[in-house]
Design a protein around this motif. Structure first.
Motif, mmCIF file in Angstrom:
data_model
loop_
_atom_site.group_PDB
_atom_site.id
_atom_site.type_symbol
_atom_site.label_atom_id
_atom_site.label_comp_id
_atom_site.label_asym_id
_atom_site.label_seq_id
_atom_site.Cartn_x
_atom_site.Cartn_y
_atom_site.Cartn_z
ATOM 1 N N VAL A 1 1.042 -0.877 0.010
ATOM 2 C CA VAL A 1 0.037 -0.033 -0.616
ATOM 3 C C VAL A 1 1.119 1.673 0.397
ATOM 4 N N LEU A 2 2.050 1.545 0.230
ATOM 5 C CA LEU A 2 3.236 2.632 0.664
ATOM 6 C C LEU A 2 3.578 2.537 -0.015
ATOM 7 N N HIS A 3 4.250 1.407 -0.547
ATOM 8 C CA HIS A 3 5.686 1.637 -1.349
ATOM 9 C C HIS A 3 5.539 0.704 -2.224
ATOM 10 N N GLY A 4 4.155 -0.182 -2.960
ATOM 11 C CA GLY A 4 3.803 -1.055 -4.178
ATOM 12 C C GLY A 4 5.255 -2.130 -4.452
ATOM 13 N N ARG A 5 5.508 -2.929 -3.455
ATOM 14 C CA ARG A 5 5.962 -3.926 -3.192
ATOM 15 C C ARG A 5 5.682 -5.233 -1.868
ATOM 16 N N TYR A 6 6.059 -6.036 -2.152
ATOM 17 C CA TYR A 6 5.991 -7.947 -0.992
ATOM 18 C C TYR A 6 6.694 -7.613 -0.747
ATOM 19 N N PRO A 7 7.464 -8.010 0.172
ATOM 20 C CA PRO A 7 7.833 -8.064 1.398
ATOM 21 C C PRO A 7 8.474 -9.689 1.221
ATOM 22 N N GLN A 8 10.346 -9.525 0.331
ATOM 23 C CA GLN A 8 11.134 -10.400 -0.328
ATOM 24 C C GLN A 8 11.027 -11.672 0.800
ATOM 25 N N ASP A 9 11.065 -11.482 2.048
ATOM 26 C CA ASP A 9 11.466 -11.945 3.096
ATOM 27 C C ASP A 9 10.253 -13.391 3.080
ATOM 28 N N VAL A 10 9.484 -12.558 3.533
ATOM 29 C CA VAL A 10 8.109 -12.813 3.645
ATOM 30 C C VAL A 10 7.282 -14.183 2.114
ATOM 31 N N LEU A 11 7.486 -13.277 1.151
ATOM 32 C CA LEU A 11 7.489 -14.213 -0.293
ATOM 33 C C LEU A 11 7.997 -15.420 -0.303
ATOM 34 N N ASP A 12 9.443 -15.232 0.348
ATOM 35 C CA ASP A 12 10.778 -16.992 0.854
ATOM 36 C C ASP A 12 10.027 -17.289 1.600
ATOM 37 N N ASP A 13 9.357 -16.952 2.971
ATOM 38 C CA ASP A 13 8.890 -18.190 4.067
ATOM 39 C C ASP A 13 8.160 -18.566 3.383
ATOM 40 N N THR A 14 7.172 -17.949 2.618
ATOM 41 C CA THR A 14 6.151 -19.100 2.129
ATOM 42 C C THR A 14 6.089 -19.129 0.731
ATOM 43 N N ALA A 15 7.274 -19.477 0.382
ATOM 44 C CA ALA A 15 7.171 -20.479 -1.113
ATOM 45 C C ALA A 15 6.832 -21.581 -0.986
ATOM 46 N N GLY A 16 6.371 -22.406 0.033
ATOM 47 C CA GLY A 16 6.743 -23.653 0.519
ATOM 48 C C GLY A 16 4.625 -23.970 -0.099
ATOM 49 N N VAL A 17 4.152 -22.523 -0.069
ATOM 50 C CA VAL A 17 2.787 -22.946 0.233
ATOM 51 C C VAL A 17 2.260 -22.162 -1.339
ATOM 52 N N THR A 18 2.700 -20.735 -1.582
ATOM 53 C CA THR A 18 2.287 -20.572 -3.188
ATOM 54 C C THR A 18 3.164 -20.141 -3.259
ATOM 55 N N ASP A 19 3.468 -19.090 -5.482
ATOM 56 C CA ASP A 19 4.382 -19.250 -5.381
ATOM 57 C C ASP A 19 4.023 -17.556 -5.884
ATOM 58 N N TRP A 20 2.904 -16.995 -5.588
ATOM 59 C CA TRP A 20 2.357 -16.124 -5.796
ATOM 60 C C TRP A 20 1.772 -14.796 -7.006
ATOM 61 N N SER A 21 1.981 -16.329 -7.954
ATOM 62 C CA SER A 21 1.700 -15.710 -9.086
ATOM 63 C C SER A 21 0.719 -15.353 -10.041
ATOM 64 N N PHE A 22 -0.576 -14.859 -8.499
ATOM 65 C CA PHE A 22 -1.914 -14.107 -8.660
ATOM 66 C C PHE A 22 -1.486 -13.332 -8.566
ATOM 67 N N VAL A 23 -0.155 -12.440 -8.005
ATOM 68 C CA VAL A 23 0.796 -11.766 -8.663
ATOM 69 C C VAL A 23 0.557 -10.579 -9.801
ATOM 70 N N LEU A 24 -0.267 -10.109 -9.711
ATOM 71 C CA LEU A 24 -0.289 -9.809 -12.053
ATOM 72 C C LEU A 24 0.126 -8.434 -12.134
ATOM 73 N N PRO A 25 1.485 -8.588 -13.818
ATOM 74 C CA PRO A 25 2.133 -7.037 -14.285
ATOM 75 C C PRO A 25 0.750 -6.072 -13.236
ATOM 76 N N GLY A 26 1.120 -5.142 -12.960
ATOM 77 C CA GLY A 26 0.431 -3.916 -12.601
ATOM 78 C C GLY A 26 -0.481 -3.584 -11.111
ATOM 79 N N ASP A 27 -0.391 -4.713 -10.681
ATOM 80 C CA ASP A 27 -1.336 -5.231 -9.767
ATOM 81 C C ASP A 27 -0.526 -3.381 -8.802
ATOM 82 N N LEU A 28 0.553 -4.108 -8.309
ATOM 83 C CA LEU A 28 1.065 -3.000 -7.386
ATOM 84 C C LEU A 28 0.882 -2.011 -8.218
ATOM 85 N N GLU A 29 0.968 -1.205 -8.784
ATOM 86 C CA GLU A 29 0.772 0.076 -9.148
ATOM 87 C C GLU A 29 -0.466 0.550 -8.419
#
Ligand code: NCW
Length: 479
Positions: A267-295
């Motif tokens: 919401v404030l910086h237009g990115r997801y925290p990399q450490d959380v993406l890494d920690d949760t990689a075994g649960v999901t690949d976050w492929s539901f984040v589509l180009p343009g969503d973060l903007e």
């Protein structure tokens, strides 16, 4: 002799001119009238009517009957001197036929109810602050996937446009979502809130679609109501590691990642925290984040809403004994804490509220200063703060809730301190105006500054309401 500390404690804390003094509620928790006005069921109707989900089998069918009594409730707000009232809109009243492919016709009766409420508030000199989503998703959308479906976010943007077009000429502040952490993790991971699912991947998908829903709604509000202001409300956690050991620090990082940065960063910086993406990689690949969503998600905000109740103490779990979960959601429930197998929430000593939540106002100061540092100049509002205690009406007809007055006094001092240290806080809303349906706890927990007798639905302002009226009159916390 008066020491410096005594003098500070006895000082009147004056707030900035124009500070908004409000109180907050949410549609399903107070309205009742669930089958009236063209409303269709939400996930909370389904959940509360499912045996075993809510304490005592309580439902929001009648709740505080605010739907029929809103004029009296507004009159009481005016008597207490509130300058703002934060309420939420039941999506199922506005577009009751919403489905995955469209929002369907707008329900004039639903619009009329909220329009009348807004007019009553304005006539009483009370500024309406509208939350678009406080957890009551239309059931038809859950049936089509709920927040795991991108379409729900798209439908939310369309619903936001309808509400903004109908009310945006009179409502100066729209809050898109209330506490999306709860919607995602309590709704889809631990299942202690509607829709009661316990699927970790679904919860993380829901996080993104809630964030996207916020961004789509913000754009829709700006298009439909150019003068209205847009905010989001997060329940940020003040996370404290129990010790300075690296393992406790890592536990704190994980919890901060899931509850705070998964929402603040996009919401404030237009990115997801990399450490959380890494920690949760075994649960999901976050492929539901589509180009343009973060903007879309990071579109500028006019204000930021913080809800704060209690500190969050964490430590590394050594597996020597059963895991503790201090917040009362631990017994037998699935965990909302994904990829936190080694994290424990140790039970705290000291005074607690009736929710079992420990009390530490320093977290409110710290979190306000954190957001102020992360986004300098962004206006901040405390959109919820308050406490549940087991109040009773005495023989003299009064409710003596000294514990709640103490809670409010110390937390208002914490807000005052944050302002003194540079946080641009413009508003404070007590949760809650009325005792109400406290989700999985039903009517067993009383957060109101106004007592509700559930047999008669009579309203009785508690001592804390009179204290708050004093604060508002003086624009200050009295010594
Ligand atoms: S339950 C909750 N609340 C209360 C509710 O009445 C209100 O609608 C919410 O905005 C008071 O303020 C919020 N928040 C959820 C807290 C989660 C507790 C931790 C669960 C961890 C497993």
């Amino acid at each position: 002799m008066t020491t410096t500390q005594d003098a500070t404690a006895a000082e009147t804390l004056q707030f900035p001119p124009g500070f908004l003094w409000g109180s907050a509620t949410a549609s399903y928790q107070i309205e009742g009238a669930v089958a009236e006005g063209g409303r269709t069921p939400s996930i909370w109707d389904t959940y509360s009517h499912t045996p075993g989900r809510v304490q005592g089998g309580d439902t929001g069918d009648v709740a505080d009957d605010h739907y029929h009594r809103f004029r009296d409730d507004v009159a009481l707000m005016a008597e207490l001197g509130l300058t703002s009232y934060r309420f939420s809109i039941s999506w199922s009243r506005i577009t009751p036929q919403v489905g995955p492919d469209g929002i369907g016709p707008v329900n004039a009766e639903g619009i009329a109810f909220y329009s009348d409420l807004v007019d009553a508030l304005l006539e009483a000199g009370i500024q309406p602050s509208v939350t678009l989503y406080h957890w009551d998703l239309p059931q038809a959308l859950e049936d089509a996937g709920g927040w795991t479906s991108r379409r729900t976010a798209e439908r939310f943007g369309e619903y936001a446009a309808v509400v903004a077009a109908a009310l945006g000429d009179r409502v100066p502040m729209f809050i898109t979502l209330n506490e999306p952490w709860c919607s995602a993790f309590l709704g889809y991971a631990s299942g202690v809130h509607a829709p009661g699912r316990t699927e970790d991947a679904a919860a993380l998908t829901a996080v993104h679609h809630l964030n996207l829903a916020h961004g789509l709604a913000a754009a829709a509000i700006r298009a439909a109501a150019p003068t209205a202001r847009v905010a989001i409300t997060l329940n940020l956690a003040w996370v404290l590691p129990e010790s300075d050991s690296p393992r406790d620090a890592d536990a704190a990082r994980r919890v901060d990642g899931l509850q705070n940065r998964l929402f603040l960063d996009p919401v404030l910086h237009g990115r997801y925290p990399q450490d959380v993406l890494d920690d949760t990689a075994g649960v999901t690949d976050w492929s539901f984040v589509l180009p343009g969503d973060l903007e879309v998600i990071a579109a500028p905000l006019d204000a930021f809403g913080l809800n704060y109740y209690s500190p969050t103490i964490v430590r590394y779990w050594t597996r020597e004994r059963p895991k503790e979960q201090a917040d009362g959601h631990g017994d037998g429930a699935a965990s909302p804490w994904i990829a936190c197998e080694d994290v424990e929430f140790p039970v705290q000593h000291g005074t607690k509220t009736d929710m079992g939540w420990s009390i530490d106002p320093r977290g409110l100061t710290e979190l306000l200063l954190r957001v102020a540092a992360e986004r300098p100049g962004l206006e901040l509002m405390v959109t919820e703060n308050g406490a549940a205690f087991p109040d009773e009406v005495g023989a003299d007809g009064r409710v003596v809730d000294t514990d709640r007055i103490d809670y409010l006094r110390t937390h208002l001092a914490a807000v005052h301190r944050a302002i003194g240290e540079g946080a641009p806080v413009t508003a404070y809303f007590v949760w809650s105006f009325l005792d109400n349906f406290e989700w999985a706890w039903g009517y067993a927990k009383r957060f109101g500054i106004v007592h509700v007798d559930y047999a008669t639905l009579a309203r009785t302002p508690k001592g804390s309401a009179l204290f708050y009226a004093d604060v508002i009159r003086g624009n200050a916390v009295p010594a």
